[in-house]
Design an enzyme around this catalytic site. Structure first.
Site, mmCIF file in Angstrom:
data_model
loop_
_atom_site.group_PDB
_atom_site.id
_atom_site.type_symbol
_atom_site.label_atom_id
_atom_site.label_comp_id
_atom_site.label_asym_id
_atom_site.label_seq_id
_atom_site.Cartn_x
_atom_site.Cartn_y
_atom_site.Cartn_z
ATOM 1 N N LYS A 102 0.834 -1.205 0.000
ATOM 2 C CA LYS A 102 0.000 0.000 0.000
ATOM 3 C C LYS A 102 0.872 1.261 0.000
ATOM 4 O O LYS A 102 0.606 2.218 -0.742
ATOM 5 C CB LYS A 102 -0.861 -0.033 1.259
ATOM 6 N N ALA A 153 -35.869 3.789 2.354
ATOM 7 C CA ALA A 153 -36.094 2.341 2.479
ATOM 8 C C ALA A 153 -35.429 1.629 1.298
ATOM 9 O O ALA A 153 -35.174 2.228 0.261
ATOM 10 C CB ALA A 153 -37.589 2.063 2.474
ATOM 11 N N CYS A 167 -18.993 0.145 8.282
ATOM 12 C CA CYS A 167 -19.207 0.870 9.540
ATOM 13 C C CYS A 167 -20.458 0.403 10.272
ATOM 14 O O CYS A 167 -20.368 -0.173 11.344
ATOM 15 C CB CYS A 167 -19.267 2.366 9.254
ATOM 16 N N LYS A 219 -20.804 -3.443 11.467
ATOM 17 C CA LYS A 219 -19.842 -3.861 12.501
ATOM 18 C C LYS A 219 -19.968 -3.004 13.773
ATOM 19 O O LYS A 219 -19.877 -3.519 14.875
ATOM 20 C CB LYS A 219 -18.420 -3.882 11.944
HETATM 21 C C1 UGA Z 1 -21.336 6.012 8.089
HETATM 22 C C2 UGA Z 1 -21.791 7.302 8.779
HETATM 23 O O1 UGA Z 1 -22.795 7.951 7.981
HETATM 24 C C3 UGA Z 1 -20.609 8.260 8.984
HETATM 25 O O2 UGA Z 1 -21.049 9.401 9.699
HETATM 26 C C4 UGA Z 1 -19.527 7.516 9.795
HETATM 27 O O3 UGA Z 1 -18.385 8.324 9.989
HETATM 28 C C5 UGA Z 1 -19.106 6.271 9.041
HETATM 29 O O4 UGA Z 1 -20.282 5.414 8.866
HETATM 30 C C6 UGA Z 1 -18.061 5.565 9.851
HETATM 31 O O5 UGA Z 1 -18.368 5.103 10.965
HETATM 32 O O6 UGA Z 1 -16.898 5.552 9.447
HETATM 33 P P1 UGA Z 1 -20.797 5.290 5.566
HETATM 34 O O7 UGA Z 1 -20.779 3.888 6.095
HETATM 35 O O8 UGA Z 1 -19.690 5.757 4.700
HETATM 36 O O9 UGA Z 1 -20.873 6.347 6.798
HETATM 37 O O10 UGA Z 1 -22.112 5.459 4.705
HETATM 38 P P2 UGA Z 1 -23.589 6.034 4.887
HETATM 39 O O11 UGA Z 1 -23.797 7.117 3.917
HETATM 40 O O12 UGA Z 1 -23.900 6.325 6.291
HETATM 41 O O13 UGA Z 1 -24.456 4.765 4.397
HETATM 42 C C7 UGA Z 1 -24.410 3.527 5.091
HETATM 43 C C8 UGA Z 1 -25.370 2.537 4.487
HETATM 44 O O14 UGA Z 1 -26.715 2.887 4.781
HETATM 45 C C9 UGA Z 1 -25.300 2.413 2.959
HETATM 46 O O15 UGA Z 1 -25.365 1.065 2.593
HETATM 47 C C10 UGA Z 1 -26.536 3.150 2.471
HETATM 48 O O16 UGA Z 1 -27.009 2.671 1.264
HETATM 49 C C11 UGA Z 1 -27.508 2.853 3.607
HETATM 50 N N1 UGA Z 1 -28.593 3.845 3.745
HETATM 51 C C12 UGA Z 1 -28.301 5.122 4.086
HETATM 52 C C13 UGA Z 1 -29.910 3.436 3.570
HETATM 53 O O17 UGA Z 1 -30.204 2.265 3.269
HETATM 54 N N2 UGA Z 1 -30.907 4.366 3.736
HETATM 55 C C14 UGA Z 1 -30.647 5.648 4.079
HETATM 56 O O18 UGA Z 1 -31.612 6.432 4.228
HETATM 57 C C15 UGA Z 1 -29.307 6.047 4.246
#
Ligand code: UGA
Length: 447
Positions: A35, A270, A278, A281
């Site tokens: 990396k 939905a 994230c 886990k």
């Molecule tokens: C998430 C958090 O949003 C961040 O604030 C946090 O820093 C990060 O985890 C982390 O702990 O590092 P991330 O996993 O990158 O960020 O993505 P999100 O945008 O939160 O989406 C997570 C999942 O939820 C995706 O699969 C998305 O498709 C799903 N989702 C999101 C839904 O199914 N419905 C929604 O309304 C929003």
């Protein structure tokens, strides 16, 4: 300031490059030689919008460097950020062995007092373990280390934007010295004195809030926030189940709910549920943390259960419409766990593909970024050069990731290449009236 960032995953690489961009001198450390070689050759190990430019520019300016030499990196720095992975163990708990290992290595490098900041997502009370470990391994004398927690709230796909425009910067400290150092590090962000790599010119006038707490509260803010967001998603997915049973539309219900500012419209989409490295886990880890301190967080166990059931709901919809799944060809639009990333870890698309392969389906797919990683994991997926090639001969098209470019597809052409014009819209994303007017059978999630 001279800053050492340990771990060049999503969090470390984004944090390191952005801190360099606001004027600090940053060295990013990783024990993965491949990396570091990739990064030193000017290539990126992950796709994240704007990151490649940030890395290139700051390496050229001499503000950012990469190395495997932790001892040297930490020795020359006033502040060390720990951004290593905390993957799930078999029982759902976070594996802290990388955090422990780098802490021990850092303990031997204090030429002058330094601040160690935990940024990895860790269980509450990890800060205390870090403090103790630094003290023991540095000789047990009066420790020359301060420890702070600085949870990250970056979202994959918009991590650079999130770094420069956070709503809040949370720090957990146990003495004012640590607070002063972190305030200094983030001063350019707090005062809006940075060159925004995302918008030019940057019109955002809102300044982030700098929230200072004790160590343990800061650690808890991270797990509590992620669990709450996951709970919102599972809540709306449960509503989707009810909507389907009574003939209502979850999109309308979410709209009506979201207009109440106490609820808010975010995270009420939905669909196939949440994935990524994230939420799944962190949720499990938080359930285990609560269990360990004597509390059964049954609410969060239910959030997990609802999320897992979304995949089964999708399989049932396909079964109901295609009758027999064995030997059916199913095309996937999107493989990444969400748009603007190539990350497929715990992606609902990948879970659904695994499940459909067990039913005897043949899978074709197209994703703008994630096909390489998906093929490495499931080589049997046929990856098309574009959405049309992926859909050729398919009896069903599953929209699994809402990449904006899928809105611009030519649905007449798509109908022409498919064996049967059936769409399962796993994110309620496609233009339903248009596709149905062109003769597609359309099934959404909760409508
Ligand atoms: C998430 C958090 O949003 C961040 O604030 C946090 O820093 C990060 O985890 C982390 O702990 O590092 P991330 O996993 O990158 O960020 O993505 P999100 O945008 O939160 O989406 C997570 C999942 O939820 C995706 O699969 C998305 O498709 C799903 N989702 C999101 C839904 O199914 N419905 C929604 O309304 C929003």
């Amino acid at each position: 300031m001279n800053i050492c960032v340990i771990g060049t995953g999503y969090v470390g690489l984004v944090t390191g490059s952005c801190l360099a961009d606001v004027g600090h001198r940053v060295i990013c450390i990783d024990n993965d030689e491949g990396k570091i070689r990739t990064l030193n050759a000017g290539q990126m190990p992950i796709y994240e919008p704007y990151l490649e430019d940030l890395v290139r520019e700051n390496r050229t300016d001499g503000n950012l460097s990469f190395s495997t030499d932790l001892a040297r990196g930490a020795k020359d720095s006033e502040v060390v950020f720990i951004c290593v992975g905390t993957p799930p163990l078999e029982n759902g708990e976070a594996d802290l062995s990388f955090v422990e290992k780098v802490t021990r290595e850092v303990s031997t490098t204090a030429d002058f007092p330094k601040l160690v900041v935990e940024k990895s997502t860790v269980p509450v009370q990890t800060g205390e373990h870090i403090s103790r470990t630094l003290k023991i391994y540095s000789g047990g004398k009066k420790s020359r280390f301060d420890v702070a927690s600085n949870p990250e709230f970056l979202r994959e796909g918009s991590a650079v934007l999130d770094f420069f425009h956070p709503e809040r910067i949370v720090i957990g400290v146990d003495n004012p010295r640590a607070e002063d150092v972190l305030r200094e590090i983030y001063r350019p962000i707090l005062e809006g004195r940075f060159r925004c790599p995302v918008h030019s010119p940057c019109s955002s006038a809102t300044r982030p809030l700098f929230l200072v707490t004790d160590l343990k509260s800061a650690e808890l803010i991270k797990h509590a926030s992620n669990s709450y967001l996951a709970m919102k998603i599972s809540f709306i997915n449960a509503i989707a189940e009810v909507c389907e049973r009574v003939g209502a539309d979850v999109e309308k219900v979410a709209e009506g709910m979201g207009l109440d500012p106490r609820i808010g419209k975010e995270f009420l989409k939905a669909g196939l549920g949440f994935g990524g490295f994230c939420f799944p886990k962190d949720l499990q880890a938080f359930v285990r943390i609560a269990e360990k301190c004597g509390y059964d967080f049954a609410l969060l166990r239910e959030v997990e259960k609802i999320n897992k059931a979304r995949i089964e709901t999708a399989v049932e919809k396909l079964k109901k419409n295609l009758w027999v799944l064995r030997d059916k060809t199913i095309a996937f639009l999107g493989l990444a766990f969400k748009p603007q990333t190539d990350d497929i870890r715990f992606a609902p698309a990948m879970e659904l593909i695994r499940r459909l392969r067990l039913e005897g389906c043949h899978i074709r797919a197209f994703d703008p970024r994630a096909m390489k990683k998906a093929s490495a994991e499931i080589p049997e997926i046929f990856c098309g050069r574009d959405a049309y090639e992926a859909a050729e001969g398919a009896e069903a098209l599953v929209l699994a990731t809402e990449w904006p470019e899928f809105l611009d597809l030519d649905w007449t052409r798509m109908r022409g290449v498919m064996a049967r014009p059936f769409i399962l819209d796993g994110r309620n994303f496609l233009p339903q009236p248009l596709v149905t007017s062109l003769g597609f059978e359309y099934v959404g999630m909760g409508r």
